[in-house]
Design a protein around this motif. Structure first.
Motif, PDB file in Angstrom:
ATOM      1  N   PRO A  84       0.684  -1.111   0.018  1.00  0.00           N
ATOM      2  CA  PRO A  84      -0.047  -0.092   0.149  1.00  0.00           C
ATOM      3  C   PRO A  84       0.697   1.383  -0.058  1.00  0.00           C
ATOM      4  CG  PRO A  84      -0.443  -1.194   2.177  1.00  0.00           C
ATOM      5  CD  PRO A  84       0.754  -1.913   1.087  1.00  0.00           C
ATOM      6  N   GLU A  85       2.168   1.278   0.432  1.00  0.00           N
ATOM      7  CA  GLU A  85       2.934   2.264   0.198  1.00  0.00           C
ATOM      8  C   GLU A  85       3.099   3.052  -1.087  1.00  0.00           C
ATOM      9  OE1 GLU A  85       3.805  -0.316   1.822  1.00  0.00           O
ATOM     10  OE2 GLU A  85       3.816   0.625   4.088  1.00  0.00           O
ATOM     11  N   HIS A  86       2.828   2.070  -2.220  1.00  0.00           N
ATOM     12  CA  HIS A  86       2.998   2.715  -3.595  1.00  0.00           C
ATOM     13  C   HIS A  86       1.882   3.902  -3.809  1.00  0.00           C
ATOM     14  CE1 HIS A  86       5.798  -0.385  -5.608  1.00  0.00           C
ATOM     15  NE2 HIS A  86       5.429  -0.815  -4.359  1.00  0.00           N
ATOM     16  N   PRO A  87       0.681   3.555  -3.746  1.00  0.00           N
ATOM     17  CA  PRO A  87      -0.166   4.649  -3.747  1.00  0.00           C
ATOM     18  C   PRO A  87      -0.092   5.925  -2.877  1.00  0.00           C
ATOM     19  CG  PRO A  87      -1.448   3.016  -3.231  1.00  0.00           C
ATOM     20  CD  PRO A  87      -0.162   2.419  -3.761  1.00  0.00           C
ATOM     21  N   ARG A  88       0.584   5.338  -1.539  1.00  0.00           N
ATOM     22  CA  ARG A  88       0.402   6.377  -0.362  1.00  0.00           C
ATOM     23  C   ARG A  88       1.760   7.190  -1.058  1.00  0.00           C
ATOM     24  NH1 ARG A  88       1.024   3.992   5.334  1.00  0.00           N
ATOM     25  NH2 ARG A  88       0.051   5.954   5.997  1.00  0.00           N
ATOM     26  N   LEU A  89       2.931   6.984  -1.405  1.00  0.00           N
ATOM     27  CA  LEU A  89       3.799   7.737  -1.679  1.00  0.00           C
ATOM     28  C   LEU A  89       3.567   8.543  -3.121  1.00  0.00           C
ATOM     29  CD1 LEU A  89       6.850   8.741  -1.157  1.00  0.00           C
ATOM     30  CD2 LEU A  89       7.617   7.015  -2.609  1.00  0.00           C
ATOM     31  N   ALA A  90       2.972   7.940  -3.818  1.00  0.00           N
ATOM     32  CA  ALA A  90       2.559   8.685  -5.180  1.00  0.00           C
ATOM     33  C   ALA A  90       1.694   9.956  -4.725  1.00  0.00           C
ATOM     34  CB  ALA A  90       1.559   7.832  -5.812  1.00  0.00           C
ATOM     35  N   TRP A  91       0.848   9.947  -3.975  1.00  0.00           N
ATOM     36  CA  TRP A  91       0.182  11.106  -3.148  1.00  0.00           C
ATOM     37  C   TRP A  91       1.145  12.278  -3.017  1.00  0.00           C
ATOM     38  CZ3 TRP A  91      -3.900  13.699  -4.408  1.00  0.00           C
ATOM     39  CH2 TRP A  91      -4.147  14.678  -3.741  1.00  0.00           C
ATOM     40  N   LEU A  92       2.124  11.990  -2.088  1.00  0.00           N
ATOM     41  CA  LEU A  92       3.078  12.835  -1.812  1.00  0.00           C
ATOM     42  C   LEU A  92       3.873  13.342  -3.030  1.00  0.00           C
ATOM     43  CD1 LEU A  92       4.604  11.312   1.549  1.00  0.00           C
ATOM     44  CD2 LEU A  92       2.496  12.372   1.130  1.00  0.00           C
ATOM     45  N   LEU A  93       4.360  12.490  -3.799  1.00  0.00           N
ATOM     46  CA  LEU A  93       5.067  13.034  -4.896  1.00  0.00           C
ATOM     47  C   LEU A  93       3.946  13.875  -5.822  1.00  0.00           C
ATOM     48  CD1 LEU A  93       7.196   9.882  -5.786  1.00  0.00           C
ATOM     49  CD2 LEU A  93       7.596  12.039  -4.777  1.00  0.00           C
ATOM     50  N   GLU A  94       2.548  13.395  -6.115  1.00  0.00           N
ATOM     51  CA  GLU A  94       1.917  14.421  -6.964  1.00  0.00           C
ATOM     52  C   GLU A  94       1.753  15.717  -6.447  1.00  0.00           C
ATOM     53  OE1 GLU A  94      -2.236  12.342  -7.281  1.00  0.00           O
ATOM     54  OE2 GLU A  94      -0.973  10.393  -7.933  1.00  0.00           O
ATOM     55  N   PRO A 132       2.634   8.594 -14.484  1.00  0.00           N
ATOM     56  CA  PRO A 132       4.179   8.551 -14.227  1.00  0.00           C
ATOM     57  C   PRO A 132       4.612   8.863 -12.959  1.00  0.00           C
ATOM     58  CG  PRO A 132       3.414   9.994 -16.003  1.00  0.00           C
ATOM     59  CD  PRO A 132       2.335   9.487 -15.421  1.00  0.00           C
ATOM     60  N   VAL A 133       3.710   9.495 -12.023  1.00  0.00           N
ATOM     61  CA  VAL A 133       4.192   9.811 -10.813  1.00  0.00           C
ATOM     62  C   VAL A 133       3.919   8.531  -9.793  1.00  0.00           C
ATOM     63  CG1 VAL A 133       3.683  11.302  -8.876  1.00  0.00           C
ATOM     64  CG2 VAL A 133       3.057  12.219 -10.985  1.00  0.00           C
ATOM     65  N   LEU A 134       3.053   7.791 -10.071  1.00  0.00           N
ATOM     66  CA  LEU A 134       2.895   6.361  -9.526  1.00  0.00           C
ATOM     67  C   LEU A 134       4.019   5.556  -9.687  1.00  0.00           C
ATOM     68  CD1 LEU A 134       1.547   4.191  -7.761  1.00  0.00           C
ATOM     69  CD2 LEU A 134       0.095   3.605  -9.731  1.00  0.00           C
ATOM     70  N   MET A 135       4.661   5.637 -11.075  1.00  0.00           N
ATOM     71  CA  MET A 135       5.748   4.801 -11.390  1.00  0.00           C
ATOM     72  C   MET A 135       6.796   5.546 -10.643  1.00  0.00           C
ATOM     73  SD  MET A 135       7.040   4.198 -15.255  1.00  0.00           S
ATOM     74  CE  MET A 135       8.766   3.919 -15.786  1.00  0.00           C
ATOM     75  N   ALA A 136       7.060   6.721 -10.458  1.00  0.00           N
ATOM     76  CA  ALA A 136       8.150   7.352  -9.868  1.00  0.00           C
ATOM     77  C   ALA A 136       8.159   6.943  -8.413  1.00  0.00           C
ATOM     78  CB  ALA A 136       8.250   8.923  -9.731  1.00  0.00           C
ATOM     79  N   ALA A 137       7.002   6.656  -7.843  1.00  0.00           N
ATOM     80  CA  ALA A 137       6.807   6.199  -6.499  1.00  0.00           C
ATOM     81  C   ALA A 137       7.328   4.828  -6.361  1.00  0.00           C
ATOM     82  CB  ALA A 137       5.406   6.281  -5.891  1.00  0.00           C
ATOM     83  N   ASP A 138       6.913   3.791  -7.322  1.00  0.00           N
ATOM     84  CA  ASP A 138       7.358   2.524  -7.452  1.00  0.00           C
ATOM     85  C   ASP A 138       9.095   2.486  -7.113  1.00  0.00           C
ATOM     86  OD1 ASP A 138       4.768   1.839  -8.227  1.00  0.00           O
ATOM     87  OD2 ASP A 138       5.293   1.837 -10.299  1.00  0.00           O
TER      88      ASP A 138
END
Ligand code: TYM
Length: 333
Positions: A84-94, A132-138
């Motif tokens: 679950p950290e993938h979408p969570r970090l994606a939010w911070l990066l978005e 691409p932001v979700l990908m950056a989080a990955d």
């Protein structure tokens, strides 16, 4: 130790481009780095998916990765949605990414373009835009140094680097700045029927796409029918002779050598096609055999994924917690 992360979407059947551009390097990296590989099922949701088909393709993708030689004892193989950290970090990066920089992503523009002209943006999902932001989080969650990908992912990798640098600059050192690792041959495998387009899961004609699990006779037929040109000369010249050049690249990538030198060994397209078909059959047949075995044991797939998710979460949660603290979120109470 060097960290490696990469991912593949379970949005269709795995093809030769995925194998030569990415999976082959993934297998090699297992012995050189601490490697994490994920099947990015959340990314697949950016375009409409039939739920039942998505479940099946996700398991098939995992089976394919085991069949090509990923070894759960030497790498971490997991599903993106199980961490679950993938979408969570994606939010911070978005919240650090600029609207304009996502607008410039060529894959987004291509996909929007394909759905129709003016005003087409209105009809695509917001997920496709933030993809691409979700990908950056990955990538950033695992502090990856290297990201083995095909040529078409270079721009996404640049964004991941920019976001890492921006975040580090604003909030203090948090993320490793990753580098793309693109193979010297096979980084851009072209469609056999339309050699000016890259081979992809969504090609117009299935005849142009070689699947990793195509039976030998199907593979041979696709190669024999590959579009070439009418001048009859075997020469490596991607701009003027895209079809023949693609065949030469495939031969170089599967049997070794370099495309220009290989061209000198053939006096006809027919002979070149036979050599390409032989080399591809030799490369893919063992994978196809293993695929059938792996897919027949769903219990084992489940065990691999459970272990992968646990290993991935350990690394991902540490990075997420640090990033969340950096931006000013309170720790869990
Ligand atoms: P995807 O699922 O389209 O493709 C997986 C990998 O295969 C490579 N590839 C090709 N290489 C050469 N020739 C081709 N014709 C060809 N087609 C595909 C891709 O470059 C890729 O390496 N956004 C990614 C998935 C992703 C990801 C990540 C990758 C999500 N998160 C984090 C790396 C790190 C994608 O859609 O790949």
């Amino acid at each position: 130790v060097t960290r490696v992360l990469s991912g593949v979407q379970p949005s269709g059947e795995m093809h030769l481009g995925n194998y030569l551009g990415a999976f082959r390097s993934w297998v090699a990296e297992q012995d050189q780095a601490d490697a994490f590989y994920c099947v990015v099922d959340l990314h697949a949701l950016t375009v409409p998916q039939d739920p039942e088909a998505l479940r099946r393709r996700t398991l098939e993708a995992v089976a394919c990765l085991l069949a090509v030689g990923l070894d759960p004892a030497r790498c971490t193989l997991f599903l993106q949605s199980q961490v679950p950290e993938h979408p969570r970090l994606a939010w911070l990066l978005e919240c650090q990414a600029a609207f304009g920089e996502l607008r410039r992503m060529t894959q987004f523009k291509d996909k929007v373009g394909r759905h129709g002209g003016e005003g087409a943006e209105a009809g695509v999902s917001v997920g496709l835009f933030t993809y691409p932001v979700l990908m950056a989080a990955d990538i950033l969650l695992y502090q990856a140094d290297r990201v083995p990908v095909g040529d078409d992912q270079r721009q996404h990798l640049e964004l991941a680097r920019d976001l890492a640098e921006r975040f580090n600059h604003r909030f203090g050192p948090t993320f490793t700045v990753p580098e793309a690792a693109v193979p010297p041959v096979g980084a851009r495998v072209m469609d056999l029927q339309e050699p000016t387009r890259k081979m992809s899961k969504s090609a117009a004609s299935p005849q142009g796409t070689v699947l990793v699990v195509d039976p030998p006779e199907v593979l041979r037929r696709k190669v024999r029918r590959a579009v070439t040109d009418s001048d009859g000369e075997v020469r490596y010249d991607p701009a003027r002779k895209p079809g023949v050049s693609n065949l030469l690249e495939l031969l170089a990538a599967s049997a070794g050598g370099d495309p220009t030198t290989l061209a000198g060994q053939f006096s006809s397209y027919g002979a070149l096609k036979e050599a390409v078909a032989d080399a591809l059959v030799a490369l893919l047949e063992p994978i196809r055999d293993r695929y059938a075995t792996v897919l027949a044991d769903p219990g084992e797939l489940e065990r691999v994924l459970a272990k992968g998710a646990a290993q991935a979460r350990e690394v991902a949660s540490a990075t997420y917690d640090l990033a969340a603290e950096r931006v000013g979120l309170l720790p869990p109470s």
